[in-house]
Design an enzyme around this catalytic site. Structure first.
Site, PDB file in Angstrom:
ATOM      1  N   ASN A 214       0.955  -1.224   0.013  1.00 31.34           N
ATOM      2  CA  ASN A 214       0.113  -0.015  -0.144  1.00 31.34           C
ATOM      3  C   ASN A 214       0.753   1.233  -0.233  1.00 31.34           C
ATOM      4  OD1 ASN A 214       0.581   0.855   2.775  1.00 31.34           O
ATOM      5  ND2 ASN A 214      -0.340  -1.009   3.308  1.00 31.34           N
ATOM      6  N   LYS A 293       9.999 -16.439 -10.311  1.00 33.83           N
ATOM      7  CA  LYS A 293       9.245 -15.530 -11.163  1.00 33.83           C
ATOM      8  C   LYS A 293       8.162 -16.111 -11.776  1.00 33.83           C
ATOM      9  CE  LYS A 293       9.251 -11.756 -14.369  1.00 33.83           C
ATOM     10  NZ  LYS A 293      10.081 -11.046 -15.175  1.00 33.83           N
TER      11      LYS A 293
END
Ligand code: PMT
Length: 404
Positions: A214, A293
């Site tokens: 955030n 990944k």
């Protein structure tokens, strides 16, 4: 509050320099003694004699002219003063002080002072919004200087926007508030108290290159930790990833995820009396943390990410709360601020909550300022103006002290 106190007024070169006269008469009404130091460019807008007649003291312009009545003027004035106000403050003076340049009477006095220094900037809007100027102001705030932000309106150059010197009445009110706060910090009224503060965001890892997070920068929590140290308290600061430097004197514990924050908080909590949780903790994390990944699947337009609940740290700590402990929560809201804040007080067993509407201009994430609602467990509620996060931090600590 400033009655009988010595105010050094620094005047720098801008069209608002004439407003310094109004500031002087306001300060005189309060009963303060005023010494003016002006820069060379200020003298292009207004003469030292004006200030001399208004204050009854010689206005100082040149560092090398023969001293009026002190041995070393820049040191003496720095020592004699109770507070320094630079109004109007140009981009130039703030840039110099932020970067350690002391090449005239005003900058040397500021550098030699250990008293509160307050800048009231005034300049063209584009200059004010320039990232270099903004960065310099952030540096000043981080170093403990104070800024009274300019107001918006039509500027002398014809541009419209923020950059006008703040109203003199507001400058004088803020100056007195800052002086009072600084007096309090000298008192060391938090001596003997142990705080646990959390700050910043958490990062919930998806794979080695991606995470969920955030906008929290940690500014709010770091200001709280800084204020505790200033007032003589002890503090363990548990911080998610931020770019901030740890305030001096805090025990800093760095974490990344909500689960790591939970572990660190549980470990530090038994040694603390007061918990202040300003961190923005992710409520969910990816169910699977991929070791490699995640690759783009050529066929797929969409992908699903399954999330699982993180521990609610504040709620869990609320269950462990013992008599005498004080728990302060934060609430980042976008609507029904007070109602949601009140629900969280009950649910998380808090003494009070600091709720901010993160959609409000100048409030919440990343700003140097905040606007908060203080809501306590008895339902009492008050709202602050837009003020520096450092001022909010001191107000939180004042409220904590009232509960002790
Ligand atoms: O860091 P800055 O850029 O300065 O921004 C400041 C801020 C906006 C982050 C700060 O003012 C703020 O509002 N912090 C709380 C953010 C938040 O997570 O609010 P919330 O309403 O989701 O959570 C309520 C309370 O529970 C908070 O005290 C939070 O720390 C705590 N919580 C939340 C979730 C969780 N899993 N565990 C928790 O402990």
């Amino acid at each position: 509050m400033l009655r009988g106190k010595n105010v050094v007024l620094g005047v720098t070169g801008g069209i608002a320099a004439y407003k310094a006269c109004e500031i002087i008469s306001g300060l005189k009404k309060i009963g303060a003694n005023i010494d003016v130091i002006m820069t060379k460019s200020a003298a292009e807008f207004i003469t030292p004699y004006t200030f001399q007649s208004l204050t009854g003291n010689p206005a100082i312009l040149n560092m090398f002219e023969s001293p009026k009545y002190w041995d070393m003027e820049h040191i003496s004035l720095a020592q004699k003063s109770d507070i320094l106000l630079i109004a109007p403050a140009t981009a130039n003076i703030m840039g110099k002080v932020a970067n350690g340049i002391a090449d005239d009477m005003l900058t040397t006095t500021i550098m030699a002072s250990n008293k509160p220094v307050v800048f009231a900037p005034a300049m063209n809007t584009k200059m004010y919004e320039n990232p270099v100027v903004q960065k310099n102001m952030e540096t000043l705030i981080a170093r403990g200087y104070h800024i009274i932000p300019p107001k918006g309106g039509m500027l002398a150059c014809g541009d419209e926007g923020q950059g006008k010197l703040q109203d003199v009445t507001i400058i004088l009110e803020e100056l007195q508030k800052i002086y009072q706060k600084e007096l309090k910090t000298e008192k060391k009224d938090l001596e003997g108290l142990k705080f646990l503060v959390t700050a910043g965001p958490t990062r919930e890892i998806i794979d080695p290159v991606r995470f969920l997070s955030n906008h929290s920068t940690g500014k709010m929590g770091y200001e709280i930790a800084k204020a505790i140290v200033k007032r003589g308290g002890r503090v363990t600061l548990i911080s998610g990833p931020t770019s901030l430097r740890a305030p001096e004197g805090v025990d800093l514990v760095l974490v990344e995820t909500a689960e790591e924050m939970f572990e660190a908080v549980k470990k530090a909590y038994p040694q603390c009396d007061i918990l202040i949780k300003s961190a923005a903790v992710s409520d969910y994390r990816p169910k699977i943390r991929e070791a490699q990944k995640v690759k783009k699947e050529s066929q797929e337009e969409e992908m699903q990410l399954t999330l699982v609940r993180n521990p609610d740290i504040l709620l869990e700590l609320g269950k462990m709360k013992k008599p005498g402990n004080i728990h302060v929560g934060f609430a980042a809201e976008t609507e029904n601020i007070v109602e949601h804040g009140q629900e969280k007080i009950q649910k998380k067993n808090l003494d009070f909550i600091v709720a901010n509407d993160v959609t409000e201009e100048g409030a919440g994430f990343a700003h140097n300022t905040n606007i908060v609602h203080f809501i306590d467990k008895n339902g009492d509620h008050s709202k602050t103006e837009k003020v520096e996060k450092s001022a909010i931090a001191h107000e939180i600590l004042d409220k904590v002290l009232l509960l002790k």
